[in-house]
Scaffold this active site. Structure first.
Site, short mmCIF file in Angstrom:
data_model
loop_
_atom_site.label_atom_id
_atom_site.label_comp_id
_atom_site.label_asym_id
_atom_site.label_seq_id
_atom_site.Cartn_x
_atom_site.Cartn_y
_atom_site.Cartn_z
N LYS A 85 1.00 -1.06 0.07
CA LYS A 85 -0.33 0.11 0.02
C LYS A 85 0.75 1.45 -0.33
CE LYS A 85 -3.60 0.21 2.57
NZ LYS A 85 -4.77 -0.10 4.26
O1 G3P Z 1 -8.76 0.65 6.18
C1 G3P Z 1 -8.98 1.84 6.30
C2 G3P Z 1 -9.96 1.72 7.39
O2 G3P Z 1 -8.96 1.39 8.18
C3 G3P Z 1 -10.24 3.31 8.06
O3 G3P Z 1 -11.56 3.15 8.11
O4 G3P Z 1 -13.80 3.56 10.06
O5 G3P Z 1 -11.07 4.28 10.33
O6 G3P Z 1 -11.93 5.08 8.28
P1 G3P Z 1 -11.93 4.25 9.31
#
Ligand code: G3P
Length: 217
Positions: A85
């Site tokens: 990534k």
């Molecule tokens: O893969 C990206 C993810 O982990 C982010 O999630 O819920 O922190 O926006 P969030």
């Protein structure tokens, strides 16, 4: 649409793998930090659980292309199907282009717009990761972004796969599947909840209750 799990927690990864639905595991620096363990040790542990059939995504932390490339070369040694990534930025685009020439597969992460997704595809990213929930957080429509990218990639015949991150609920899953996402990467709690339905539960209870009245022998 394939399911990936968005965690570095080995117990949760094991559970998802044993469910028979897991095609990949995605991590990022925040996810790794939650586990409180050394990065490479966690990745090796995950690799041991899922074996060769499941993709493992891990992120570089450098901010310039030469360092990103160095990191990526080390990361791919951690798992047979390792995807690197790389964050969306000019240096990231340069790194993706160079790594593709070396045969290293990249996912461009932190994508929040169609133009960013097009740039990632042009640099040679095999995957691009729009963050659906974080777009919702700022009052835009995350699933609309995914639908736009999917539609434009189809019109343009772009083969870069959409791995949709920051999924937070079953409606996200439905809408990104409808939009044509290739992959949903889902946090454990949401992923394990997808199987639940009250009619499945009551239906099974009824079947087992009725079975008791079937004459045996
Ligand atoms: O893969 C990206 C993810 O982990 C982010 O999630 O819920 O922190 O926006 P969030």
């Amino acid at each position: 649409m394939k399911f990936f799990i968005d965690t570095a927690n080995v117990e949760e990864i094991k559970q998802a793998y044993e469910m028979g639905i897991l095609s990949g595991v995605t991590t990022n620096p925040s996810i790794i930090a939650k586990e409180g363990k050394e990065f490479k040790a966690v990745m090796k542990q995950i690799s041991g659980i899922v074996g060769d059939e499941v993709f493992l995504f891990g992120e570089v932390i450098s901010l310039n292309a030469p360092e990103m490339i160095k990191e990526a070369r080390e990361l791919v040694k951690l798992h047979k199907k390792f995807i690197v990534k790389i964050p969306m930025c000019v240096e990231g685009l340069k790194a993706v282009r160079a790594l593709k020439k070396e045969g290293i597969t990249c996912c461009m992460t932190l994508c929040f717009s169609v133009p960013q997704a097009l740039l990632a595809a042009n640099a040679g990213a095999a995957y691009v990761a729009p963050f659906v929930g974080r777009v919702d957080d700022i009052g835009w429509e995350g699933t609309r972004l995914v639908a736009d990218i999917a539609e434009i990639f189809a019109v343009q015949n772009i083969k870069t796969e959409l791995v949709v991150a920051s999924t937070r609920n079953p409606v996200h899953i439905i809408e990104i599947a409808r939009a044509g996402a290739d992959i949903a990467t889902v946090p454990s709690k949401v992923l394990f909840g997808l199987i639940n339905h009250p009619l499945t539960k009551s239906g099974l209870e009824q079947f087992l209750k009725d079975w008791e009245s079937v004459p045996k022998n």
